[in-house]
Design an enzyme around this catalytic site. Structure first.
Site, mmCIF file in Angstrom:
data_model
loop_
_atom_site.group_PDB
_atom_site.id
_atom_site.type_symbol
_atom_site.label_atom_id
_atom_site.label_comp_id
_atom_site.label_asym_id
_atom_site.label_seq_id
_atom_site.Cartn_x
_atom_site.Cartn_y
_atom_site.Cartn_z
ATOM 1 N N THR A 125 0.850 -1.031 -0.074
ATOM 2 C CA THR A 125 -0.120 -0.380 -0.071
ATOM 3 C C THR A 125 1.027 0.865 -0.172
ATOM 4 O OG1 THR A 125 -1.415 -0.730 1.014
ATOM 5 C CG2 THR A 125 -1.812 1.205 1.397
ATOM 6 N N LYS A 163 -7.071 1.737 -3.309
ATOM 7 C CA LYS A 163 -6.290 1.389 -1.961
ATOM 8 C C LYS A 163 -6.586 2.172 -0.999
ATOM 9 C CE LYS A 163 -4.565 -1.702 1.369
ATOM 10 N NZ LYS A 163 -5.699 -3.226 1.755
ATOM 11 N N LYS A 205 0.115 4.385 8.881
ATOM 12 C CA LYS A 205 0.938 5.073 7.656
ATOM 13 C C LYS A 205 0.268 5.043 6.256
ATOM 14 C CE LYS A 205 1.862 1.960 4.836
ATOM 15 N NZ LYS A 205 1.534 0.790 4.232
HETATM 16 P P1 NAP Z 1 5.446 -6.497 7.613
HETATM 17 O O1 NAP Z 1 5.007 -7.733 8.161
HETATM 18 O O2 NAP Z 1 5.586 -5.140 8.485
HETATM 19 O O3 NAP Z 1 6.238 -6.390 5.977
HETATM 20 C C1 NAP Z 1 7.083 -6.039 6.380
HETATM 21 C C2 NAP Z 1 8.078 -6.347 4.791
HETATM 22 O O4 NAP Z 1 8.897 -5.177 3.867
HETATM 23 C C3 NAP Z 1 8.737 -6.918 5.457
HETATM 24 O O5 NAP Z 1 9.320 -8.341 4.766
HETATM 25 C C4 NAP Z 1 10.009 -6.240 5.957
HETATM 26 O O6 NAP Z 1 11.108 -6.279 5.763
HETATM 27 C C5 NAP Z 1 9.391 -5.285 4.030
HETATM 28 N N1 NAP Z 1 10.928 -4.422 3.575
HETATM 29 C C6 NAP Z 1 9.792 -2.606 4.863
HETATM 30 N N2 NAP Z 1 10.928 -2.262 4.653
HETATM 31 C C7 NAP Z 1 11.950 -2.274 3.799
HETATM 32 C C8 NAP Z 1 12.940 -1.504 2.717
HETATM 33 N N3 NAP Z 1 13.262 -0.461 3.390
HETATM 34 N N4 NAP Z 1 13.843 -2.524 2.228
HETATM 35 C C9 NAP Z 1 13.324 -3.785 1.655
HETATM 36 N N5 NAP Z 1 12.509 -4.643 2.603
HETATM 37 C C10 NAP Z 1 11.399 -3.786 3.575
HETATM 38 O O7 NAP Z 1 4.048 -5.862 6.773
HETATM 39 P P2 NAP Z 1 2.401 -6.430 6.101
HETATM 40 O O8 NAP Z 1 1.917 -6.479 6.600
HETATM 41 O O9 NAP Z 1 3.229 -7.858 5.427
HETATM 42 O O10 NAP Z 1 2.409 -5.279 4.951
HETATM 43 C C11 NAP Z 1 3.801 -5.025 3.945
HETATM 44 C C12 NAP Z 1 2.180 -4.215 3.273
HETATM 45 O O11 NAP Z 1 0.921 -4.955 2.557
HETATM 46 C C13 NAP Z 1 2.456 -2.810 3.266
HETATM 47 O O12 NAP Z 1 1.779 -1.872 2.278
HETATM 48 C C14 NAP Z 1 1.449 -3.164 3.987
HETATM 49 O O13 NAP Z 1 -0.127 -1.548 4.108
HETATM 50 C C15 NAP Z 1 -0.398 -3.702 3.084
HETATM 51 N N6 NAP Z 1 -1.193 -4.191 4.266
HETATM 52 C C16 NAP Z 1 -1.082 -5.151 4.534
HETATM 53 C C17 NAP Z 1 -2.787 -5.388 5.057
HETATM 54 C C18 NAP Z 1 -2.222 -6.614 6.322
HETATM 55 O O14 NAP Z 1 -3.170 -6.711 6.662
HETATM 56 N N7 NAP Z 1 -1.627 -6.682 6.862
HETATM 57 C C19 NAP Z 1 -3.283 -5.865 4.261
HETATM 58 C C20 NAP Z 1 -3.548 -5.177 3.221
HETATM 59 C C21 NAP Z 1 -2.359 -4.351 3.250
HETATM 60 P P3 NAP Z 1 12.046 -6.631 7.154
HETATM 61 O O15 NAP Z 1 11.856 -8.614 7.430
HETATM 62 O O16 NAP Z 1 13.180 -6.680 6.594
HETATM 63 O O17 NAP Z 1 11.505 -5.932 8.353
#
Ligand code: NAP
Length: 284
Positions: free
Chosen positions: A93, A168, A236
């Site tokens: 997102t 989104k 965010k």
């Molecule tokens: P998360 O568990 O916090 O995972 C974030 C991922 O991004 C981790 O693998 C992290 O790596 C990586 N990352 C972040 N910054 C980075 C950078 N600068 N360089 C390289 N890798 C980086 O988040 P998530 O829940 O999976 O969500 C991911 C995305 O989907 C977000 O945009 C969120 O808003 C969106 N989203 C989430 C959900 C939900 O329900 N969780 C639903 C819809 C959309 P590390 O492991 O090294 O930290």
């Protein structure tokens, strides 16, 4: 079968990548924190040393990182290799502006780009029932239908690159209104002395019934705030919503308040908990 790579193996990226492998695609992965790739690699995925080498190895590059700056950092890295004949799909997102910038850079490196964030959280990511909100050329979307349908059960084409991210942000504004409403109503019913089971029975039946009421209502009742959608990501997203609303001159009086509520909840240390910790924020 096209070779698919996934960058970002967090709560969403890891199960999404697993579904791509389960559908029979040759899967490569990269995550900044390498150990988060261990389970997928044990199951047969190939771990790349960095984002650039992943991009060089596969036909379709899927990016699931935190926010716009992270996406653009990854785009910079993958554009160090030629992207000719490849498609980059951002499913994180981010802002519409970041999507458009990413498309431009990917095109300059010879590749095609889709802006395809998802509706649905951890459980739909595991079940492969996400909804993709797609911005970009329809033929490019069709070319990627196989891997996208391995992760989701619906693709909604919204328009050009940027419109997937706009959709989104719209849906996450609704989600935030909804979550805060549920948290406040739950707390109000409890303070009046109503039984939690009775409240849930009423809220999960009749006109107010929605899958979110059941899922998050039951989590609040059980005191389970383990992160499916971490609150810091919703914070965010609300910042992105408010920025976009400023640009398109949409008045969001409640949205502005929700922005403050989320900011304060994160300040209270609830950022790594699930969005239903908005309930906790009311009580702390
Ligand atoms: P998360 O568990 O916090 O995972 C974030 C991922 O991004 C981790 O693998 C992290 O790596 C990586 N990352 C972040 N910054 C980075 C950078 N600068 N360089 C390289 N890798 C980086 O988040 P998530 O829940 O999976 O969500 C991911 C995305 O989907 C977000 O945009 C969120 O808003 C969106 N989203 C989430 C959900 C939900 O329900 N969780 C639903 C819809 C959309 P590390 O492991 O090294 O930290």
């Amino acid at each position: 079968m096209k070779k698919v790579g996934v960058i970002g193996l967090g709560i969403m990226g890891e199960p999404m990548a697993r579904n791509i492998a389960k559908a029979g695609f040759n899967l490569s992965v990269w995550n900044r924190t390498a150990k988060k790739a261990n389970a997928l690699c044990d199951e047969g995925a190939y771990f790349c040393q960095d984002a650039t080498s992943l991009a060089a190895r596969v036909d379709i590059i899927i990016i699931m990182v935190s926010g716009p700056d992270d996406l653009l950092e990854i785009i910079k890295q993958i554009c160090l290799t030629s992207l000719a004949g490849k498609t980059v799909i951002n499913v994180s997102t981010v802002s519409p502006k970041a999507s458009i910038t990413a498309e431009k850079k990917v095109n300059q490196a010879g590749g095609e780009f889709l802006d395809a964030p998802v509706s649905g959280s951890k459980v739909p990511a595991i079940n492969g029932s996400l909804v993709f909100l797609v911005g970009g050329d329809k033929p490019v979307m069709e070319k990627c239908r196989g891997p996208l349908e391995a992760m989701g059960n619906k693709l909604v084409h919204c328009g050009d690159v940027g419109t997937g991210s706009q959709m989104k942000l719209a849906i996450n504004l609704l989600l935030t209104n909804f979550m805060q409403g549920l948290a406040e109503t739950f707390m109000f019913a409890k303070k009046m002395g109503l039984q939690t089971e009775d409240f849930l029975e009423v809220a999960t039946n009749g006109a107010m019934a929605a899958p979110m009421v059941k899922l998050k209502g039951e989590a609040i009742a059980a005191g389970d705030f383990s992160p499916h959608f971490p609150l810091r990501h919703l914070n965010k997203d609300l910042k992105l919503v408010l920025k976009e609303a400023e640009l398109c001159k949409a008045k969001l009086p409640v949205g502005l308040q929700l922005g403050d509520i989320l900011k304060n909840a994160e300040k209270k240390g609830l950022g790594d908990e699930d969005i239903c910790a908005l309930y906790k924020a009311l009580n702390s």
